[in-house]
Design a protein around this motif. Structure first.
Motif, mmCIF file in Angstrom:
data_model
loop_
_atom_site.group_PDB
_atom_site.id
_atom_site.type_symbol
_atom_site.label_atom_id
_atom_site.label_comp_id
_atom_site.label_asym_id
_atom_site.label_seq_id
_atom_site.Cartn_x
_atom_site.Cartn_y
_atom_site.Cartn_z
ATOM 1 N N UNK A 195 36.740 56.027 33.809
ATOM 2 C CA UNK A 195 36.120 55.158 34.505
ATOM 3 C C UNK A 195 35.363 54.032 33.589
ATOM 4 N N UNK A 196 35.848 53.778 32.528
ATOM 5 C CA UNK A 196 35.243 52.931 31.589
ATOM 6 C C UNK A 196 35.982 51.705 31.728
ATOM 7 N N UNK A 197 35.248 50.651 31.215
ATOM 8 C CA UNK A 197 35.680 49.072 31.515
ATOM 9 C C UNK A 197 36.350 48.388 30.295
ATOM 10 N N UNK A 198 37.499 48.092 30.430
ATOM 11 C CA UNK A 198 38.268 47.325 29.358
ATOM 12 C C UNK A 198 38.840 45.928 29.910
ATOM 13 N N UNK A 199 39.063 45.359 28.859
ATOM 14 C CA UNK A 199 39.592 43.761 29.151
ATOM 15 C C UNK A 199 41.191 44.059 28.972
ATOM 16 N N UNK A 200 42.016 44.448 29.897
ATOM 17 C CA UNK A 200 43.338 44.631 30.075
ATOM 18 C C UNK A 200 44.019 43.566 30.977
ATOM 19 N N UNK A 201 45.533 43.348 30.686
ATOM 20 C CA UNK A 201 46.117 42.624 31.657
ATOM 21 C C UNK A 201 46.266 43.322 32.997
ATOM 22 N N UNK A 202 45.931 42.464 34.045
ATOM 23 C CA UNK A 202 46.035 42.941 35.416
ATOM 24 C C UNK A 202 46.681 41.896 36.395
ATOM 25 N N UNK A 203 47.024 41.973 37.682
ATOM 26 C CA UNK A 203 47.499 41.075 38.443
ATOM 27 C C UNK A 203 46.008 40.467 39.035
ATOM 28 N N UNK A 204 46.138 38.917 38.657
ATOM 29 C CA UNK A 204 45.098 38.221 39.277
ATOM 30 C C UNK A 204 45.370 37.308 40.316
ATOM 31 N N UNK A 205 46.366 37.505 41.039
ATOM 32 C CA UNK A 205 46.483 36.687 42.186
ATOM 33 C C UNK A 205 45.422 36.688 43.120
ATOM 34 N N UNK A 206 44.749 35.822 43.612
ATOM 35 C CA UNK A 206 43.648 35.809 44.497
ATOM 36 C C UNK A 206 42.176 35.546 43.712
ATOM 37 N N UNK A 207 42.351 35.547 42.341
ATOM 38 C CA UNK A 207 41.014 35.324 41.445
ATOM 39 C C UNK A 207 41.100 33.925 40.959
ATOM 40 N N UNK A 208 39.883 33.451 40.934
ATOM 41 C CA UNK A 208 39.840 31.926 40.471
ATOM 42 C C UNK A 208 40.822 30.993 40.962
ATOM 43 N N UNK A 209 41.091 31.227 42.175
ATOM 44 C CA UNK A 209 41.977 30.292 43.090
ATOM 45 C C UNK A 209 43.328 30.216 42.289
ATOM 46 N N UNK A 210 43.673 31.559 41.800
ATOM 47 C CA UNK A 210 45.176 31.578 41.251
ATOM 48 C C UNK A 210 45.924 32.373 42.291
ATOM 49 N N UNK A 211 46.983 31.549 42.952
ATOM 50 C CA UNK A 211 47.838 31.974 43.968
ATOM 51 C C UNK A 211 49.343 32.506 43.688
ATOM 52 N N UNK A 212 49.487 32.442 42.234
ATOM 53 C CA UNK A 212 50.922 33.029 41.921
ATOM 54 C C UNK A 212 50.622 34.466 41.561
ATOM 55 N N UNK A 213 51.599 35.057 41.286
ATOM 56 C CA UNK A 213 51.915 36.596 40.847
ATOM 57 C C UNK A 213 51.994 36.429 39.532
#
Length: 479
Positions: free
Chosen positions: A415-433
């Motif tokens: 349960x460690x925090x890493x900056x990794x590529x993940x689905x961001x749809x819905x974050x920062x008003x990003x609507x695309x997959x």
């Protein structure tokens, strides 16, 4: 045997591409009318079982002026035609198996055609044609004496256990622990990056077994040959996707080396490469986490997610994990800034468009200038740290160490925090997959949580711009 399309439709009702499979089998039956179809339980190397279609028959082979009918059995996986069949010889009691380049001691058939399988170029008819060619070079069976025939019955019993689904079949050399806690990692790709990942994971001692799947054409590469020569106790080299069965983590490092002219062509070439890999990975390791290190990482993570059918939490990319770790180290150890917790992150798109962000408002004390306000001190630190970071390349061994760090967090459920590529749809008003790097809590099931960052307009604008350009490219790909 008469070809019954209705019976096949009934048997294949759970297959992903039933109609495509039936059309192909119809063509196979027209050329080889002696084949018989059946639906049986297949036992994989990890002991898991699945009801699969198989067909048995013979292929005609000419060897040293004589004609032979070689008995074979092909198992059709439920992702066919995107995954290759599993092929066996089917010797009778008076036949012995000639172990060679393309056949192992248990009758399993290995061919270049299988290793390079890619729909729609690859088809069963083409596979059978290559099988005949290879068998004519090296006959896979021979006649046994009556004394040897008795011993052959033991081998046939083992093959029967695999192909008839007996529950007590033990994995041959898989070493699976009885408590189910066996941590197996498969690294797809045997180039410099793949080997760096495998060696780093092995050195970190977070996996009980590391399988390196060599997808290259022709002879074994120098690195994998050296691994075969100077064997490591928990590293296995294979060219067979079934060796990946039961992996908890699958790391994708392959990149197409084609002669594409445009950037779009390069990415499309990688998509075609993944088309022959991801369905097999998804089949053999259905509960794994996919970690994508292939480039461009954001798009290839999206492609892996689409092709695998896995939930978005179990498909991630290496993203900015290495840059974030370096950035945090530079600020704390080189610039000697004192910040409570490691809350500064590199996020967004890997490369020139990466973004620096903070996960919380923290007090900053810097040796650079004690009179700066908190905001100015942060910006000064960021600018100087980014300058230092620009001079750091991403060599294979550096990425390998970063991948091993991610593997440790996943397999050990840290349960460690890493900056990794993940689905961001819905974050920062990003609507695309689209997939972009964000700080994520990682565990055995992939992403458990995405950490909320400070809501800054400049960060949001940069992420939205990256998402738009990535989505535009994704729309041009032929998936």
């Amino acid at each position: 045997m008469e070809f019954s399309e209705e019976k096949l439709k009934q048997w294949l009702r759970k297959y992903k591409f039933r109609d495509l499979t039936i059309e192909e089998l119809k063509s196979v039956h027209e050329l080889y009318p002696n084949i018989t179809f059946a639906m049986n339980t297949y036992t994989f190397k990890d002991g898991s079982q699945k009801d699969l279609l198989n067909f048995s028959g013979t292929v005609p082979v000419k060897y040293q002026g004589n004609s032979y009918n070689i008995p074979i059995c092909l198992w059709i996986l439920d992702f066919h035609p995107f995954t290759p069949p599993i092929c066996f010889l089917k010797p009778t009691a008076n036949m012995g198996i000639s172990v060679g380049k393309h056949v192992d001691a248990h009758g399993r058939i290995y061919l270049p055609y299988l290793q390079n399988w890619s729909h729609p170029q690859s088809m069963i008819i083409g596979l059978l044609k290559e099988m005949i060619i290879k068998f004519e070079e090296e006959l896979p069976l021979y006649s046994l004496s009556s004394a040897d025939a008795a011993r052959q019955l033991e081998l046939l019993s083992y093959i029967a256990k695999i192909t008839e689904g007996e529950n007590n079949v033990q994995s041959m050399g898989d070493g699976k622990k009885s408590n189910g806690e066996f941590n197996k990692v498969t690294v797809i790709g045997a180039g410099d990056l793949g080997l760096a990942c495998a060696l780093a994971i092995s050195a970190k001692n977070v996996a009980d077994k590391v399988v390196v799947l060599d997808c290259s054409e022709g002879t074994m590469k120098g690195g994998t040959m050296d691994l075969e020569i100077f064997a490591l106790p928990n590293v296995e080299i294979s060219r067979d996707f079934s060796a990946s069965a039961g992996s908890k983590l699958v790391v994708l490092t392959v990149n197409s080396l084609g002669n594409a002219q445009s950037y779009l062509d390069v990415v499309q070439s990688n998509v075609e490469l993944f088309r022959g890999i991801i369905p097999s990975v998804a089949h053999y390791s259905q509960h794994s986490v996919l970690l994508v290190a292939s480039q461009p990482v954001e798009i290839m993570t999206y492609v892996s997610w689409k092709m695998s059918g896995f939930p978005k939490s179990r498909v991630i990319g290496i993203g900015c994990n290495l840059d974030s770790a370096r950035f945090q180290y530079i600020i704390t150890n080189i610039l000697k800034a004192q910040i409570r917790d490691k809350d500064n992150w590199i996020i967004g798109e890997q490369g020139e468009n990466k973004v620096m962000a903070w996960s919380a408002s923290k007090s900053v004390t810097s040796n650079l200038d004690g009179d700066l306000t908190n905001q100015n001190a942060q910006q000064l630190l960021v600018n100087r740290a980014m300058e230092i970071l620009k001079g750091k390349g991403q060599r294979s061994w550096s990425v390998g160490l970063s991948v091993a760090d991610l593997a440790d967090s996943i397999l050990s459920d840290k349960r460690k925090v890493h900056s990794i590529s993940t689905m961001v749809q819905g974050c920062y008003s990003i609507n695309s997959e689209v997939f972009l790097s964000m700080p994520c809590v990682l565990g055995i099931n992939g992403v458990n949580e995405v950490i909320k960052l400070l809501d800054e307009d400049s960060v949001a604008q940069k992420l939205q711009s990256s998402a738009a350009s990535i989505h535009d490219l994704q729309q041009q790909l032929k998936l």
